[in-house]
Design a protein around this motif. Structure first.
Motif, mmCIF file in Angstrom:
data_model
loop_
_atom_site.group_PDB
_atom_site.id
_atom_site.type_symbol
_atom_site.label_atom_id
_atom_site.label_comp_id
_atom_site.label_asym_id
_atom_site.label_seq_id
_atom_site.Cartn_x
_atom_site.Cartn_y
_atom_site.Cartn_z
ATOM 1 N N THR A 2 0.833 -1.358 0.090
ATOM 2 C CA THR A 2 -0.080 0.132 -0.109
ATOM 3 C C THR A 2 0.894 1.234 -0.035
ATOM 4 O O THR A 2 1.717 1.419 0.838
ATOM 5 C CB THR A 2 -0.790 -0.143 1.316
ATOM 6 O OG1 THR A 2 -1.672 -1.110 1.385
ATOM 7 C CG2 THR A 2 -1.971 1.102 1.197
ATOM 8 N N VAL A 3 0.438 2.147 -0.843
ATOM 9 C CA VAL A 3 1.230 3.567 -0.960
ATOM 10 C C VAL A 3 0.304 4.559 -0.893
ATOM 11 O O VAL A 3 -0.817 4.487 -1.185
ATOM 12 C CB VAL A 3 2.245 3.505 -2.306
ATOM 13 C CG1 VAL A 3 3.319 2.218 -2.420
ATOM 14 C CG2 VAL A 3 1.379 3.334 -3.341
ATOM 15 N N LEU A 4 0.752 5.958 -0.717
ATOM 16 C CA LEU A 4 0.297 6.951 -0.694
ATOM 17 C C LEU A 4 0.406 7.708 -2.332
ATOM 18 O O LEU A 4 1.403 8.084 -2.489
ATOM 19 C CB LEU A 4 0.399 7.911 0.273
ATOM 20 C CG LEU A 4 -0.677 9.072 0.563
ATOM 21 C CD1 LEU A 4 -2.031 8.625 0.927
ATOM 22 C CD2 LEU A 4 -0.043 10.077 1.692
ATOM 23 N N LEU A 5 -0.443 7.472 -3.238
ATOM 24 C CA LEU A 5 -0.270 8.031 -4.629
ATOM 25 C C LEU A 5 -1.115 9.135 -4.653
ATOM 26 O O LEU A 5 -2.181 9.354 -4.749
ATOM 27 C CB LEU A 5 -0.669 6.908 -5.451
ATOM 28 C CG LEU A 5 -0.488 7.469 -6.750
ATOM 29 C CD1 LEU A 5 0.929 7.755 -7.358
ATOM 30 C CD2 LEU A 5 -0.879 6.181 -7.606
ATOM 31 N N VAL A 32 5.865 13.115 -20.525
ATOM 32 C CA VAL A 32 6.548 13.668 -19.782
ATOM 33 C C VAL A 32 6.114 13.861 -18.439
ATOM 34 O O VAL A 32 4.932 14.464 -18.277
ATOM 35 C CB VAL A 32 6.754 15.050 -20.245
ATOM 36 C CG1 VAL A 32 7.895 15.944 -19.580
ATOM 37 C CG2 VAL A 32 7.676 14.861 -21.514
ATOM 38 N N VAL A 33 6.632 13.369 -17.131
ATOM 39 C CA VAL A 33 6.481 13.245 -15.815
ATOM 40 C C VAL A 33 7.300 13.745 -14.828
ATOM 41 O O VAL A 33 8.477 13.599 -15.248
ATOM 42 C CB VAL A 33 5.528 11.871 -15.554
ATOM 43 C CG1 VAL A 33 4.443 11.665 -16.261
ATOM 44 C CG2 VAL A 33 6.629 10.971 -15.357
ATOM 45 N N ILE A 41 12.731 14.311 -5.702
ATOM 46 C CA ILE A 41 12.224 14.186 -7.045
ATOM 47 C C ILE A 41 13.351 13.345 -7.836
ATOM 48 O O ILE A 41 14.388 13.483 -7.668
ATOM 49 C CB ILE A 41 12.201 15.720 -7.558
ATOM 50 C CG1 ILE A 41 11.210 16.503 -6.966
ATOM 51 C CG2 ILE A 41 11.960 15.765 -9.090
ATOM 52 C CD1 ILE A 41 11.163 18.043 -7.228
ATOM 53 N N LEU A 42 13.021 12.221 -8.611
ATOM 54 C CA LEU A 42 13.613 11.591 -9.464
ATOM 55 C C LEU A 42 13.782 12.130 -10.768
ATOM 56 O O LEU A 42 12.796 12.348 -11.327
ATOM 57 C CB LEU A 42 12.972 10.306 -9.716
ATOM 58 C CG LEU A 42 12.498 9.491 -8.072
ATOM 59 C CD1 LEU A 42 11.910 8.093 -8.388
ATOM 60 C CD2 LEU A 42 13.800 9.144 -7.334
ATOM 61 N N ASN A 43 15.075 11.820 -11.480
ATOM 62 C CA ASN A 43 15.083 12.164 -12.560
ATOM 63 C C ASN A 43 14.774 10.785 -13.578
ATOM 64 O O ASN A 43 14.466 9.856 -13.196
ATOM 65 C CB ASN A 43 16.504 12.570 -13.130
ATOM 66 C CG ASN A 43 17.615 11.392 -13.030
ATOM 67 O OD1 ASN A 43 17.350 10.393 -13.512
ATOM 68 N ND2 ASN A 43 18.760 11.875 -12.264
ATOM 69 N N VAL A 61 3.077 14.119 -11.258
ATOM 70 C CA VAL A 61 2.905 15.158 -11.998
ATOM 71 C C VAL A 61 3.112 15.077 -13.524
ATOM 72 O O VAL A 61 4.105 14.797 -13.733
ATOM 73 C CB VAL A 61 3.299 16.620 -11.391
ATOM 74 C CG1 VAL A 61 2.705 17.635 -12.316
ATOM 75 C CG2 VAL A 61 3.050 16.659 -9.936
ATOM 76 N N HIS A 62 1.869 15.025 -14.381
ATOM 77 C CA HIS A 62 2.159 15.197 -15.884
ATOM 78 C C HIS A 62 1.546 16.415 -16.470
ATOM 79 O O HIS A 62 0.642 16.928 -15.735
ATOM 80 C CB HIS A 62 1.763 13.781 -16.483
ATOM 81 C CG HIS A 62 0.224 13.724 -16.187
ATOM 82 N ND1 HIS A 62 -0.578 13.939 -17.437
ATOM 83 C CD2 HIS A 62 -0.451 13.002 -15.542
ATOM 84 C CE1 HIS A 62 -1.790 13.619 -17.141
ATOM 85 N NE2 HIS A 62 -1.907 12.801 -16.071
#
Length: 67
Positions: A2-5, A32-33, A41-43, A61-62
């Motif tokens: 379970t994740v918080l999306l 593009v997201v 923040i991931l690249n 976020v897209h």
């Protein structure tokens, strides 16, 4: 797991183990997201190598064009 999306608690299927899997599951892997996991923040190169864990906080976020 379970994740918080994007602020919503989601139960993910077992086969989703990475950010890349998550994006493919929601069919947004070719858009593009910006993805943030637990405040980081991931690249784009990190999507495949970043493993997800129970209770992770994920924001996706897209961008949508329009006029």
């Amino acid at each position: 797991m379970t994740v918080l999306l994007n602020g919503e608690s989601i139960q993910l299927p077992e086969q989703i183990v990475s950010v890349s899997d998550l994006l493919a599951h929601y069919e947004i892997h070719d858009k593009v997201v910006v993805v943030e996991v637990n405040g980081e923040i991931l690249n784009r190169l990190e999507h495949q190598s970043t493993r997800l864990s129970d209770k992770d906080r994920i924001e996706i976020v897209h961008f949508v064009g329009g006029g």
